[in-house]
Scaffold this motif. Structure first.
Motif, mmCIF file in Angstrom:
data_model
loop_
_atom_site.group_PDB
_atom_site.id
_atom_site.type_symbol
_atom_site.label_atom_id
_atom_site.label_comp_id
_atom_site.label_asym_id
_atom_site.label_seq_id
_atom_site.Cartn_x
_atom_site.Cartn_y
_atom_site.Cartn_z
ATOM 1 N N CYS A 86 0.239 -1.811 -0.381
ATOM 2 C CA CYS A 86 -1.122 -1.795 0.160
ATOM 3 C C CYS A 86 -1.226 -2.791 1.305
ATOM 4 O O CYS A 86 -0.331 -3.615 1.510
ATOM 5 C CB CYS A 86 -2.125 -2.153 -0.934
ATOM 6 S SG CYS A 86 -1.953 -3.850 -1.559
ATOM 7 N N THR A 98 -4.378 3.875 1.849
ATOM 8 C CA THR A 98 -3.383 2.812 1.682
ATOM 9 C C THR A 98 -4.009 1.433 1.516
ATOM 10 O O THR A 98 -3.319 0.478 1.172
ATOM 11 C CB THR A 98 -2.413 2.776 2.880
ATOM 12 O OG1 THR A 98 -3.160 2.600 4.097
ATOM 13 C CG2 THR A 98 -1.624 4.082 2.958
ATOM 14 N N ARG A 110 -3.575 0.958 -2.154
ATOM 15 C CA ARG A 110 -2.544 1.804 -2.762
ATOM 16 C C ARG A 110 -1.817 0.972 -3.819
ATOM 17 O O ARG A 110 -1.281 -0.087 -3.533
ATOM 18 C CB ARG A 110 -1.578 2.294 -1.686
ATOM 19 C CG ARG A 110 -0.467 3.186 -2.202
ATOM 20 C CD ARG A 110 0.326 3.802 -1.048
ATOM 21 N NE ARG A 110 0.706 2.818 -0.041
ATOM 22 C CZ ARG A 110 1.208 3.122 1.158
ATOM 23 N NH1 ARG A 110 1.382 4.383 1.518
ATOM 24 N NH2 ARG A 110 1.519 2.176 2.009
ATOM 25 N N SER A 122 3.725 3.133 -4.832
ATOM 26 C CA SER A 122 4.333 3.840 -3.711
ATOM 27 C C SER A 122 5.837 3.905 -3.922
ATOM 28 O O SER A 122 6.566 2.971 -3.567
ATOM 29 C CB SER A 122 4.012 3.125 -2.387
ATOM 30 O OG SER A 122 4.540 3.839 -1.290
ATOM 31 N N PRO A 147 0.819 7.563 3.685
ATOM 32 C CA PRO A 147 1.011 8.022 2.309
ATOM 33 C C PRO A 147 2.113 9.073 2.216
ATOM 34 O O PRO A 147 2.294 9.890 3.135
ATOM 35 C CB PRO A 147 -0.348 8.637 1.947
ATOM 36 C CG PRO A 147 -1.313 8.067 2.928
ATOM 37 C CD PRO A 147 -0.536 7.844 4.180
ATOM 38 N N ASP A 163 2.423 8.802 -4.035
ATOM 39 C CA ASP A 163 1.685 7.551 -3.857
ATOM 40 C C ASP A 163 0.369 7.624 -4.627
ATOM 41 O O ASP A 163 -0.278 8.690 -4.692
ATOM 42 C CB ASP A 163 1.374 7.311 -2.380
ATOM 43 C CG ASP A 163 2.567 6.807 -1.600
ATOM 44 O OD1 ASP A 163 3.667 6.723 -2.185
ATOM 45 O OD2 ASP A 163 2.399 6.496 -0.401
ATOM 46 N N SER A 169 -3.413 5.750 -5.008
ATOM 47 C CA SER A 169 -4.394 4.840 -4.412
ATOM 48 C C SER A 169 -5.512 4.569 -5.408
ATOM 49 O O SER A 169 -5.996 5.481 -6.087
ATOM 50 C CB SER A 169 -4.980 5.469 -3.148
ATOM 51 O OG SER A 169 -6.049 4.688 -2.646
#
Length: 676
Positions: A124, A321, A324, A327, A344, A348, A350
């Motif tokens: 993030c 993001t 997020r 990931s 993204p 992923d 969020s």
């Protein structure tokens, strides 16, 4: 203690928002007579609320060898980083770079890194660390287990448990016992975390069994002590200040009246109904293929509210993001509005926490979430057996609907309340994550409890300089220089002079006497230094203001005028012990967001590391008071004169790795520009 081990989450299924809407329907409650407690539990420290402050209280209490009882309305430890879903650590760059935190918070950060092999598994950009909420519960469970073993303390953990009643001594000074209700699903009923909080909270506070829950009534009492009166402490680490409301000690709620201490206040009078917005967070996954998603029936009601808010934020990938939390694959570098991030990729996840999105921001007596004292009294919640948590369940429900609608807006919406049409485009390659194994651990996919930015805040005991009760105010922490003509024109002359004198540091006397003009006085460039500091924090004064009209989501509604005036940067600040000691009751300590701060100051005193520091102080103070057979108020009742026991407490905190001041804190150090 319940212990759970979870692996990094990989989503497998989702439930449509239209199906989730079916959970917003109450089950019937079966009436039954009030029953006596099923069991009695002995505690030395009873921490009510297992958010970060409650966990930190328990952590330090256990390391001090004490018996700690810890209650929580949900079944997860961690509050902000788990049950409230805001698992993105809010930190300031300088404090983070110098790693200047409480020992328990440093351990938490280290365990996050060890869990994932890196500190930011979500990649993030809002924080140096975004991670999965359910993992936070596991990490904190292990931390308390290890602290229990290391300190030879004893932890008694009570998930799904609320405090219902307090037994207070005849003189009103001591909490003698607390009655709690623990709930579990009835055989054949849906499991916990199936329905959203709005549909279970009132049931959780009723003594009677229901078609949904069986209740276990628990009485918490002091641990027996041979040949003397038992000494125990109740610590209010709840999210909204439940115990201070139930005990009916003096407190504030919402906006404070404008004064020289709170010069940026948006009102000339107190307004208990305008608190910062609360947020039901949720998790969404980026997918390779477009998804199908039914529109919730209530979506049209909330759609007029949603917005990217600012042009520099009007980019879906940037918003995705922002927080997020998972990931597995690095995306390609990108930038928008001056912010750099990686795009993204499928898989992923969020977590969403957005002001003009799933924030719900009521601010009138018709829809406020946290009931004022007058509302509690008129509804009977301050009568014996009448306490129901002090929250408006209808507003919780609307916050839930607003959050579910916000996901649909991100997915399919094409309107923007602040930026106009043509800005928002559908983003169909995303799905809403729900289920008991999802990041939020709920069938409905919303966080188990909303992220609370503000609750009831105690008024401390009368203190030198604050005869009506101690509090930490805006001017104690704000970097604002107050030379804006607004203050000279808006504040009455005597209030303006008092403001400038209070900020003048060593020149204060000459300003008050009139020898120095208020406009020519030098402004001190640091926060107020408290002789009774027991913890630290640093964050900007960050507002998510209430809305002007009811309902909050009404088309064209605006934020309450003037509420953002107090927002801005703050100096590194301290937590005063006087801010943790309520009036009236001697064995009640307050931690977390309910310490004695003003409405504006509380906007900085609410983030993760502060909560931990306040909890660490509460646990240490309680253990210290028990060991030395003293009451916490006696440590500060003679200030500003020397308090030897207070100094001993401060030395203990420092020796234990719980800082009470930032490096080089001194009335002569006026250079804090490096602390950002």
């Amino acid at each position: 203690m319940q212990r759970r081990r979870t692996k990094a989450y990989r989503p497998k299924a989702f439930i449509s928002l239209s199906l989730i809407a079916t959970f917003i329907a109450p089950l019937a409650t079966t009436a039954a007579p009030l029953i006596p407690p099923n069991k009695t539990v002995n505690c030395e420290i009873l921490a009510v609320g297992a958010g970060l402050s409650g966990v930190a209280t328990a952590y330090e209490g256990l390391l001090a060898g004490r018996t700690v009882c810890l209650t929580e309305i949900t079944d997860w430890l961690g509050g902000q980083i788990s049950s409230q879903g805001t698992s993105a650590l809010d930190e300031r760059p300088t404090q983070r770079s110098r790693q200047f935190y409480s020992r328990g918070y440093l351990e938490l950060r280290d365990r996050i890194k060890r869990k994932y092999g890196k500190f930011n598994p979500g990649d993030c950009w809002v924080s140096d660390s975004c991670f999965l909420p359910r993992d936070a519960h596991t990490i904190l469970t292990e931390m308390l287990k290890d602290a229990e073993k290391k300190g030879n303390g004893k932890l008694q953990w009570f998930p799904n448990t609320v405090i219902k009643d307090l037994a207070i001594s005849a003189d009103g000074k001591i909490i003698n016992s607390a009655i709690a209700i623990q709930h579990q699903p009835v055989k054949g009923a849906p499991p916990l975390n199936t329905s959203p909080l709005s549909q279970t909270i009132e049931d959780a506070y009723r003594y009677e069994n229901s078609s949904r829950f069986n209740k276990n009534i628990i009485r918490f009492v002091p641990k027996p002590v041979k040949n003397k009166t038992a000494n125990w402490y109740v610590v209010d680490t709840s999210e909204t200040g439940e115990i201070i409301a139930l005990a009916d000690v003096p407190y504030r709620l919402g906006i404070d009246a404008r004064s020289y201490l709170e010069p940026s206040a948006s009102s000339t009078t107190n307004d208990p109904y305008c608190t910062q917005g609360f947020t039901y967070t949720f998790a969404m996954e980026s997918t390779k293929e477009p998804q199908q998603q039914a529109m919730p029936s209530f979506y049209p009601q909330y759609a007029p509210y949603f917005s990217y808010e600012l042009k520099r934020l009007a980019n879906f990938d940037l918003v995705f993001t922002y927080r997020r939390i998972w990931s597995p694959k690095q995306g390609t570098p990108a930038a928008f509005g001056g912010v750099k991030f990686s795009t993204p990729t499928p898989g992923d996840i969020s977590m969403q926490n957005w002001t003009w999105g799933n924030d719900y921001r009521p601010g009138t007596p018709q829809d406020n979430l946290i009931y004022s004292r007058q509302q509690l009294q008129s509804s009977g919640q301050l009568k014996p057996g009448g306490w129901m948590g002090g929250l408006r369940s209808e507003t919780l429900r609307k916050g839930e609907e607003n959050a579910l609608s916000y996901f649909y807006w991100l997915f399919a919406g094409t309107t923007d309340s602040q930026l106009g049409n043509g800005v928002k485009q559908p983003q169909l390659n995303n799905r809403y994550l729900s289920g008991l194994k999802s990041p939020m651990g709920t069938v409905h996919g919303l966080s188990k409890y909303p992220y609370m930015r503000e609750g009831r805040r105690i008024i401390g005991r009368p203190s030198w300089g604050q005869p009506e009760g101690f509090s930490i105010w805006e001017i104690d922490i704000s970097r604002r220089n107050y030379n804006d003509e607004y203050y000279a024109k808006t504040l009455p002359a005597d209030m303006y002079r008092s403001l400038k004198a209070s900020l003048a540091g060593l020149e204060a006397t000459s300003v008050i006497s009139g020898q120095t003009s208020p406009d020519k006085a030098l402004r001190r460039t640091r926060s107020t230094i408290f002789p009774d500091a027991v913890g630290i924090g640093h964050y900007a004064i960050d507002f998510h203001p209430c809305m002007t009209n009811s309902p909050a989501e009404a088309p064209g509604n605006t934020e309450r005028a003037g509420e953002r005036r107090g927002a801005g940067q703050a100096y590194p600040f301290q937590i005063a012990l006087r801010a943790m000691i309520p009036q009236k009751i001697d064995n009640l300590i307050v931690g977390g967001k309910s310490i004695a701060t003003s409405h504006i100051a509380s906007a900085a005193y609410r983030v993760h590391s502060f909560e931990w520091s306040a909890g660490a102080a509460a646990g240490t103070v309680a253990a210290f008071a028990i060991k030395n057979a003293i009451a916490p108020y006696s440590l500060v009742d003679n200030l500003p004169k020397p308090e030897p026991q207070l100094q001993a407490l401060k030395r203990l905190l420092e020796q234990n790795g719980n800082p009470t001041a930032f490096p080089d804190t001194s009335i002569f150090n006026e250079n804090w520009d490096d602390w950002r």
